[in-house]
Design a protein around this motif. Structure first.
Motif, mmCIF file in Angstrom:
data_model
loop_
_atom_site.group_PDB
_atom_site.id
_atom_site.type_symbol
_atom_site.label_atom_id
_atom_site.label_comp_id
_atom_site.label_asym_id
_atom_site.label_seq_id
_atom_site.Cartn_x
_atom_site.Cartn_y
_atom_site.Cartn_z
ATOM 1 N N GLY A 1 0.865 -1.183 0.000
ATOM 2 C CA GLY A 1 0.000 0.000 0.000
ATOM 3 C C GLY A 1 0.899 1.228 0.000
ATOM 4 N N LEU A 2 0.418 2.309 -0.592
ATOM 5 C CA LEU A 2 1.243 3.515 -0.666
ATOM 6 C C LEU A 2 0.570 4.678 0.067
ATOM 7 N N GLU A 3 1.414 5.535 0.621
ATOM 8 C CA GLU A 3 0.943 6.820 1.162
ATOM 9 C C GLU A 3 1.721 7.876 0.414
ATOM 10 N N CYS A 4 0.989 8.700 -0.293
ATOM 11 C CA CYS A 4 1.670 9.669 -1.147
ATOM 12 C C CYS A 4 1.318 11.086 -0.743
ATOM 13 N N ARG B 1 6.095 13.029 -2.353
ATOM 14 C CA ARG B 1 6.829 12.052 -1.548
ATOM 15 C C ARG B 1 5.966 10.815 -1.377
ATOM 16 N N CYS B 2 6.635 9.707 -1.195
ATOM 17 C CA CYS B 2 5.877 8.477 -1.144
ATOM 18 C C CYS B 2 6.465 7.535 -0.106
ATOM 19 N N ASP B 3 5.597 6.954 0.705
ATOM 20 C CA ASP B 3 6.022 5.901 1.622
ATOM 21 C C ASP B 3 5.314 4.624 1.202
ATOM 22 N N GLY B 4 6.013 3.514 1.320
ATOM 23 C CA GLY B 4 5.397 2.232 0.957
ATOM 24 C C GLY B 4 5.234 1.349 2.179
#
Lengths: 512, 496, 103
Positions: free
Chosen positions: A16-19, A227-230
């Motif tokens: 899942g990504l948080e962008c 920016r992106c966290d996975g």
């Protein structure tokens, strides 16, 4: 560690990504009238509100809320009329109030989705269990759910002094610049629907294309405006229960996102196969060593003590507000791709590439303005080959270069009508980029016009045949490939101006 | 020459300055002189601002000399609770944390009073960060009640009430989160008004409970308070909870209460802990309103009992979050030998905040924790809905409700030493902040036993503040005009 | 269920308030007293189906400002005037993790 392909046989990655995207195209911050300009001298664009001075109160930027609604509409979200801002309370001095103003359980945008077309080598990163939806050009379609997009504010920038490489660990002290503090930020959270690093990369790329097309951000992963966290975990193929996830941070390129996730998949598989435990932790992708490192371990979930922001009235967006935003929705990349493929007859993959970048798309359409659609393929070729190569090499963008759509159209026309050869085309492009002259002028100047007049070409063919008796003999002996050599000799004799297709025809006739 | 302003209210001063029978500079000097003489005894001021005062007064005199039209409160000395920003002054919130904090902007409410011609003479003492009902928790020492210097002036806006009651200034601003304007007004025998939430901008007032705080004026007459409201009320784009409002609060002030209905909540007025002299005074006030033509109607506020609990959930939660910004980084106290950031912040707060501030922060931090939130915070907001609904229903029957401001008169220093006991004494004032409605404390004489001032509280529906002031003016008219505390009056002032 | 010293220590750590042993004990008894004497009633009301009111502002909603610079950013000396430590144009804070050289 096992290779990805090996791992995939036994394990299913769940990603899942948080962008986070800064709304860089706005004029002012989220809750105050300070300008959005991070590069000014430190603490230039700061006021009582964004410095969290006692007594200051927030006033939300209407354009930011229009932007997030636009983002929601473009990603198939439901726009929630009623929502509230919340305070997320945690102590860290990059957030001047020591709470972040964000949204609660109901965000402005909820429950959207995007479809990804995964083709070619990228498709091989996904284990095919026979349930994949086939794509229009091979590969498959991945349907990715979007949980929500909420509105919040960005933090200040900190500089850590006295440690190694500006790292926080070992730093002697830190300095804070609040210019960025309070920048409007939208956070998109996906469902855990992604199954491969490539899907994650494609999702981010698609999101970036959409946000660029909407014009709500400059979407620079490099500068951090996007920016992106996975979040990634593995589960045994065929099982449903989620494994323990790790959170991957510090991703500043699409490649880092892909490579970081791939590394995590392989690392977690190794840990699990050795009977170990994957800890819920935040890991940091280190590009130089190509591995992920632990940043911090989350023993318990952080308790941010969320509660509704009392200083801000709730939202009850009207139908008019939403419809006004909807009316500003531009043609999105997928629709544009389909239109280019259909009405210009260019290849779907080429159309997708052009449509994915709004500046390129605009350039393409400007080049095609008033032109026959037959020219489209040639224009697309010049853009995707010559132009893309040039921009890459020069580190420029369509927005910063000086080449005009008319110049590209004119070059495409010279190529499409066989007035010049493709290798001459490359030379003309280069000269055009360097001098700014029009292609026709360059061609004339350099005497490059491709000669397609048979009466001019015939004597050249005659003389080459005479000069190359050996090759003529070989051809007649059945080695027809040798004609390539003969065409080359003709080109040489014509100083590159002869039409190679016609040389080929004439040679075949004469030898046949 | 030295002028006496003790007997002059804001309206008279503005009139005299406009007519030229006194200069703004003379008035300002008189106020500063009164502060010089009296404040050592009362300690209402944390900071006196003579430069700002004399400059503002001079500007008014110059404007008058040039024939310019003067604003409505030209020349009226004013002082502000020290949680209100005023450029050129420190804003301390009576806390060591902000002991040296220089205001970097001016609060909207303060600016509006200055724009109306008021002359700023200083900043007033308060409970630290407005957490309290006695002004005893000020880092700079307590303020004394001008009626009995052994007693508290009430709080948290104790300085604002005492400064008016001791004749140092005719007008002050305070803030009211759970009774912090009305209760000290009651204790000090002056008029204190908490407008409807959203009537006055909170921008520039150091926040305590954002959904409860409201700024309001203190004066010696309802008319002065109405004049101040004319300047204060209205939308401020910097405060997104403020609402547009443009009405002359003085227009109907003397139209009386003939035919109006005044609610009485017997169960509240006679509740346990309400002193007999207070009950008597309120009954007398009710009779006076009847005599003026109003009808008394018994009303119910079924959820009033829940108000204190709801308040002490909501206020600490909001306070915890509002006070998180005091971390020693951008401003405020900071220890200079910290090991690391967390140590610096934890000690900045431990050293900078007094005990009551720490208690409220800790309570709020606990109540918002996951798992605890659902037990207290959420129900408290539901109770808020019920209380608001109770008031709505009551106001379908009556124009205003009459009740005591405080269950007792001013108490002695240290008398209410247990913090939770102090909380329970806010029973009459708190529910109003929860509903956001307006309330005013009007002096209704002195206790038969204590001899101390008693305030009657009139409360009214949201955004009917002008009507509430009209009823208050009528009640006020049934008593002798409010004077300064004995020992601080000076008959035969400047205009006589 | 009352709060233990450990609970209160955890809250203090989160809320960034350093408490010594005596203060911790006093704070614990205050919190338990407040919860039991003052706040307890809130848990006894019948509140099923009651829609909470988070803002006492009637129907006020959608308050927004236009995206126009206010030109009210503070001059650097004013922005920094109340801080105890600054460097160049920055706010300066001690080592965040406490493992640097500065004390």
């Amino acid at each position: 560690m096992k290779e990805l392909e090996e791992v995939l046989k036994d394990w299913e990655p769940v990603i899942g990504l948080e962008c986070h995207t800064e709304l860089t195209t706005l004029q002012t911050k989220m809750f105050c009238g300070c300008r959005l300009s991070h590069d000014d001298e430190p603490n230039t664009n700061v006021c009582p509100v964004c410095l969290g001075m006692p007594g200051a109160l927030p006033a939300p930027n209407k354009a930011a809320i229009q932007s997030i609604v636009l983002a929601g509409l473009a990603t198939n979200c439901e726009i929630m009329k009623r929502s509230m801002f919340y305070r997320k309370n945690y102590f860290y001095p990059d957030m001047a109030k020591n709470f972040q103003t964000t949204q609660g359980p109901i965000a402005f945008c909820m429950g959207g989705w995007l479809d990804l077309e995964v083709t070619g080598a990228a498709a091989r990163e996904r284990y095919d269990d026979g349930t994949l939806t086939p794509g229009p050009e091979g590969g498959y379609i991945a349907h990715v759910g979007i949980t929500r997009i909420h509105m919040e504010e960005d933090a200040a920038k900190m500089i850590h002094v006295g440690g190694i490489d500006g790292r926080i660990d070992g730093a002697d002290h830190s300095l804070i610049d609040y210019n960025r503090c309070g920048t409007p930020l939208i956070e998109l959270v996906t469902e855990p629907d992604l199954r491969s690093p490539e899907e994650a990369r494609l999702f981010m790329e698609k999101l970036r294309q959409i946000f660029l097309t909407l014009g709500i951000s400059d979407c620079s992963l490099e500068s951090g405006s996007m920016r992106c966290d996975g979040n990634i975990s593995l589960r045994r193929r065929g099982t449903k229960k989620f494994g323990t996830k790790t959170e991957l941070k510090n991703i500043n390129s699409f490649k880092s996102l892909h490579d970081g996730l791939e590394y995590e998949i392989r690392r977690q598989a190794e840990v699990l196969e050795e009977g170990g435990i994957v800890y819920q932790e935040t890991r940091h992708w280190e590009t130089s060593t190509k591995r992920t490192l632990v940043m911090r371990t989350k023993e318990t979930a952080d308790d941010y003590r969320f509660f509704p922001e009392p200083d801000l009235a709730p939202y009850d967006l009207s139908e008019e507000f939403i419809e006004d935003v909807r009316s500003r929705l531009p043609e999105l990349p997928d629709a544009r791709r389909d239109r280019y493929a259909q009405s210009f007859g260019i290849k779907r993959s080429d159309a997708a590439q052009i449509a994915g970048d709004p500046d390129v798309a605009k350039f393409f359409e400007a080049a095609m303005e008033g032109k026959d659609i037959k020219l489209a393929r040639s224009v697309a070729n010049v853009i995707l080959n010559d132009l893309a190569g040039y921009l890459n090499a020069e580190g420029k963008t369509v927005a910063t270069m000086s080449i005009t759509p008319a110049q590209v159209a004119s070059l495409a026309d010279l190529l499409a009508t066989d007035a010049i050869t493709s290798s001459q085309g490359r030379e003309v492009f280069q000269a055009m980029a360097e001098t700014g002259k029009d292609p026709a002028a360059i061609v004339d100047e350099r005497g490059m016009r491709q000669v397609s007049d048979l009466s001019a070409l015939e004597p050249v063919v005659e003389s080459v045949l005479e000069a190359c008796p050996d090759q003529v003999a070989q051809y007649k002996g059945g080695n027809t490939k040798v004609i390539g050599y003969l065409v080359g000799q003709c080109m040489k004799a014509s100083k590159g101006n002869g039409n190679p297709k016609l040389f080929n025809q004439l040679l075949s006739q004469k030898l046949g | 020459m030295s002028a006496y302003i003790e007997d002059l209210d804001a309206a008279l001063i503005a009139k005299a300055v406009k007519e030229g029978s006194i200069s703004a500079l003379e008035v300002a000097q008189a106020s500063l002189d009164a502060i010089d003489k009296r404040d050592p005894q009362i300690h209402a001021f944390i900071q006196v601002t003579p430069e700002l005062a004399l400059k503002a007064a001079q500007d008014i005199d110059n404007a008058r000399a040039q024939g310019k039209e003067l604003p409505p409160l030209a020349g009226v000395p004013i002082a502000f609770k020290d949680n209100m920003h005023l450029i050129g002054s420190r804003t301390t919130c009576a806390s060591h944390m902000l002991e040296n904090y220089e205001s970097v902007f001016t609060a909207t409410a303060v600016q509006r009073m200055l724009d109306a011609g008021c002359v700023p003479v200083g900043k007033l003492n308060m409970d630290e960060f407005a957490f309290g009902s006695s002004t005893e928790s000020s880092y700079f020492g307590h303020t004394c009640n001008p009626y009995d210097i052994e007693r508290v002036p009430g709080g948290s806006s104790g300085g604002s009430a005492a400064a008016v009651a001791s004749g140092m200034v005719p007008l002050t601003l305070g803030s009211d989160t759970g009774g912090s304007i009305r209760q000290p007004a009651s204790f000090c025998g002056v008029v204190g008004f908490k407008p409807t939430y959203g009537m006055v901008s909170r921008y520039g007032i150091v926040a305590f409970g954002s959904s409860l705080d409201q700024v309001g004026p203190f004066g010696r007459s309802v008319h002065d308070v109405a004049l101040a409201m004319n300047a204060l009320a209205g939308r401020d784009e910097r405060d997104c909870t403020s609402q547009p409002w443009n009405i002359d609060f003085t227009a109907d002030l003397n139209s009386g209460v003939e035919g109006m209905k005044i609610g009485i909540v017997s169960s509240l007025n006679n509740a346990e802990g309400v002193e007999a002299e207070v009950v008597d005074a309120i009954n007398k006030a009710a009779q006076n309103l009847t005599a003026a033509g109003a009808e008394l109607v018994e009303v119910e506020l079924p959820h009033a009992a829940a108000a204190i609990a709801a308040y002490y959930v909501l206020a600490p939660c909001e306070a915890f979050s509002n006070l998180a910004r005091f971390d020693g980084v951008r401003y405020g106290h900071r220890p200079n030998d910290a090991r690391d950031l967390a140590d610096m912040t934890s000690r900045a707060r431990a050293e900078g905040f007094g005990p009551e501030v720490k208690r409220r922060i800790m309570l709020g931090a606990h109540l918002l924790a996951s798992g605890v939130y659902d037990k207290y915070y959420y129900p408290a907001q539901q109770v808020r809905a019920l209380i608001t609904e109770d008031y709505k229903k009551a106001y379908e029957q009556v124009d205003a409700i009459l009740m005591p401001t405080s269950p007792h008169t001013a108490f002695k220093f240290g008398e209410l030493s247990n913090p939770t006991q102090m909380y329970l004494s806010d029973m009459f004032t708190i529910s109003l902040n929860i509903a956001g409605n307006a309330g005013i404390s009007v002096p209704v004489g002195f206790g038969s036993a204590s001899g101390l001032p008693i305030g009657a509280q009139l409360i009214g529906p949201a955004f009917q503040d002008h009507k509430l002031l009209r009823i208050a003016a009528s009640l006020e008219a049934s008593y002798e005009a409010t004077q300064c505390a004995p020992g601080f009056t000076k008959k035969g002032g400047l205009l006589s | 269920m009352s709060l233990s010293l450990d609970d209160v220590r955890g809250i203090a750590e989160y809320a960034r308030i350093a408490l010594n042993a005596d203060e911790l004990t006093e704070m614990t008894s205050y919190l338990n007293d407040a919860l039991e004497r003052v706040l307890e009633p809130i848990t006894h009301f019948e509140l099923d189906g009651v829609v909470p009111v988070f803002h006492p502002i009637g129907d006020l909603s959608n308050v927004m400002r236009d995206d126009v610079p206010s030109n009210e950013s503070l001059p650097i000396d004013v922005a920094l005037q109340n801080t105890a430590s600054q460097e160049d144009r920055f706010f300066r804070i001690p080592s965040i993790l406490g493992n640097g050289g500065e004390r």
